[in-house]
Design an enzyme around this catalytic site. Sequence first.
Site, PDB file in Angstrom:
ATOM      1  N   LYS A 202       0.836  -1.207   0.000  1.00 22.64           N
ATOM      2  CA  LYS A 202       0.000   0.000   0.000  1.00 22.64           C
ATOM      3  C   LYS A 202       0.878   1.267   0.000  1.00 22.64           C
ATOM      4  CE  LYS A 202      -3.436  -2.841   0.045  1.00 22.64           C
ATOM      5  NZ  LYS A 202      -4.275  -3.411   1.073  1.00 22.64           N
TER       6      LYS A 202
HETATM    7  C1  LIG Z   1      -5.206  -4.544   1.548  1.00 19.95           C
HETATM    8  C2  LIG Z   1      -6.689  -4.542   1.565  1.00 19.95           C
HETATM    9  C3  LIG Z   1      -7.440  -4.928   2.682  1.00 19.95           C
HETATM   10  C4  LIG Z   1      -6.867  -5.596   3.880  1.00 19.95           C
HETATM   11  O1  LIG Z   1      -5.844  -4.980   4.478  1.00 19.95           O
HETATM   12  P1  LIG Z   1      -4.804  -5.804   5.378  1.00 19.95           P
HETATM   13  O2  LIG Z   1      -4.044  -4.695   6.024  1.00 19.95           O
HETATM   14  O3  LIG Z   1      -3.973  -6.645   4.452  1.00 19.95           O
HETATM   15  O4  LIG Z   1      -5.573  -6.610   6.354  1.00 19.95           O
HETATM   16  C5  LIG Z   1      -8.821  -4.758   2.642  1.00 19.95           C
HETATM   17  N1  LIG Z   1      -9.438  -4.285   1.561  1.00 19.95           N
HETATM   18  C6  LIG Z   1      -8.753  -3.955   0.445  1.00 19.95           C
HETATM   19  C7  LIG Z   1      -9.518  -3.427  -0.716  1.00 19.95           C
HETATM   20  C8  LIG Z   1      -7.366  -4.092   0.413  1.00 19.95           C
HETATM   21  O5  LIG Z   1      -6.699  -3.790  -0.708  1.00 19.95           O
END
Ligand SMILES: *Cc1c(COP(=O)(O)O)cnc(C)c1O
Length: 403
Positions: A202
Site C-alpha cells: 500500500k
Molecule cells: C489490503 C486490503 C485490505 C486488507 O488490508 P490488510 O491490512 O492486508 O488486512 C482490505 N481491503 C482492500 C480493498 C485491500 O486492498
Amino acid sequence: MTLPQTSREMLAIAGGTPVRPTLLPYGRQSIEQEDIDTVVAVLRSDWITTGPKIQEFEEAFASEVQARYAISFSSGTAALHAAAAVSGLENGDEAIVAPLTFCASANCVLYAGARPVFADVCPDSLNLDPDAAARRCTSRTRAIIAVDYAGHPADIGALRPLAESHGALLIEDACHALGATFQKKRVGGLAHMTVFSFHPVKHITTGEGGMVTTNDAELAAKLRVFRSHGIASDARMRQASGAHFYDMVSLGYNYRLTDISCALGLSQLRRLGTNVQRRREVAEIYRRAFAAMPAVTAPIVRDDVEPAWHLYPIRLKLDRLNGSRDDVFAALRAENIGVNVHYLPVHLHSYYRQNLGTGPGDMPVAEQAYRELISLPMFHGITDRDIADVVQAVGKVVAYYAR
Ligand SMILES: *Cc1c(COP(=O)(O)O)cnc(C)c1O
C-alpha cells in the site's frame, strides 16, 4: 501461427529472451534510513506497544486525510471488522458490498454476524454502482461498504445519501486510496467511516497495520474500545492515573497496533505526498503508452477525482486478441513482469458460493471485468527503466496475440 512471423517477436514463454532478466514485482514497500532510525528509537524506549507513538501517528494521520479522528488497528482487515461492528451490524442485518475487491471487504460483514449483499460495479470505474446498490437495499440494510478500486474514489456523493436514506452507514474501504481526493476533498473524512491498510504494497506501510478515520466522536470512541477487548481504558492511562480498575463494557478484541509499527507509520507518512505524486506520474506514463495500443484499455479517471493509484489495472479488449487474459498474463510473467489480477469477484469464491449461495452470473459487470483485468507493476519506488520494460513487454505480448 496465422500471421507472418516477422511482425512478432518470439515470446519468452515460447523460448525467446525475456524483456527483463529478473522479475519486477507488481508492488513493494520502500524503507529509508529515517524509517529504521525511528523504529530503533522506539525499541530503545519504555513503550514498545500502547505507548505515545500510537496517538502521535493517529493525530498525524487524521490531520493528513482531513478527518477529525483516526483509530489505528493491527491490520486493514481488523479495521474493517471494527467498522462493521460499530456500525451496528448484527445477526439478521445486511450490508451492501462491492464484489470486485479483496475478500476482507465482505468478510468483515460475516465477522459481525450479518449478511453481505453484493451489488454490481460501474463499467467505467469498477466501483460500487449507486443504482445497483439502491436496488439491493432493504429494511435490514445497516451499512454500505464501497471500495475505492485501484485508488479511484467510489461515488461517495451518491452513496452517502443512499446509506443515510436507509438509516445505514457508509463505510469506505479506502485501502487502495490513501492520498486520493473526491471533489477536491481528501478521502478519509467523506464517508461515515473510512478504512485504510498499511500492508507493504500500500501507499505507506507499518508491516501490518490499518486505520479507521471518522468525523463522528461516538463512532471513534466505540472503535477505540473495540480495538482493546471492549475495555474502556488502556494500560498507559491506568499507569498514569495510578489506578488498577478496568471494566470490560462490550466484547472486543486485541487489534492494537504497536508503538514500533506506529513509529514506522509516522516516518512513512512524511513521504506519502511524494509517494502518491510518483504513482500519478507512473499512471500518466502508462496512460500515454497504452493510448497507442488498441487491444488495451487504460483505467479511466472520472472528472471529479484524483486517484491514489494503488494498482494500475489495464483491461484487455478480448475481441481484438487471439488469446485469453490468462494467456497474456502467463506471457507477461515469462517476460519477468510481475503482473497480478485484482480480483476474482468475492461472490465467486468457494466459501461464498457454498455459504451464501452466490455464483456466476450474479454480478455481470464485475465478472466481465475479471475476464479482462491485468494489474501492472505500480509502486512509488518503480524506476522509469522499469516502466519502459512494462510498456515494452505489454506491447510485445499483445502484438503477438493480436487478431
Ligand atoms: C489490503 C486490503 C485490505 C486488507 O488490508 P490488510 O491490512 O492486508 O488486512 C482490505 N481491503 C482492500 C480493498 C485491500 O486492498
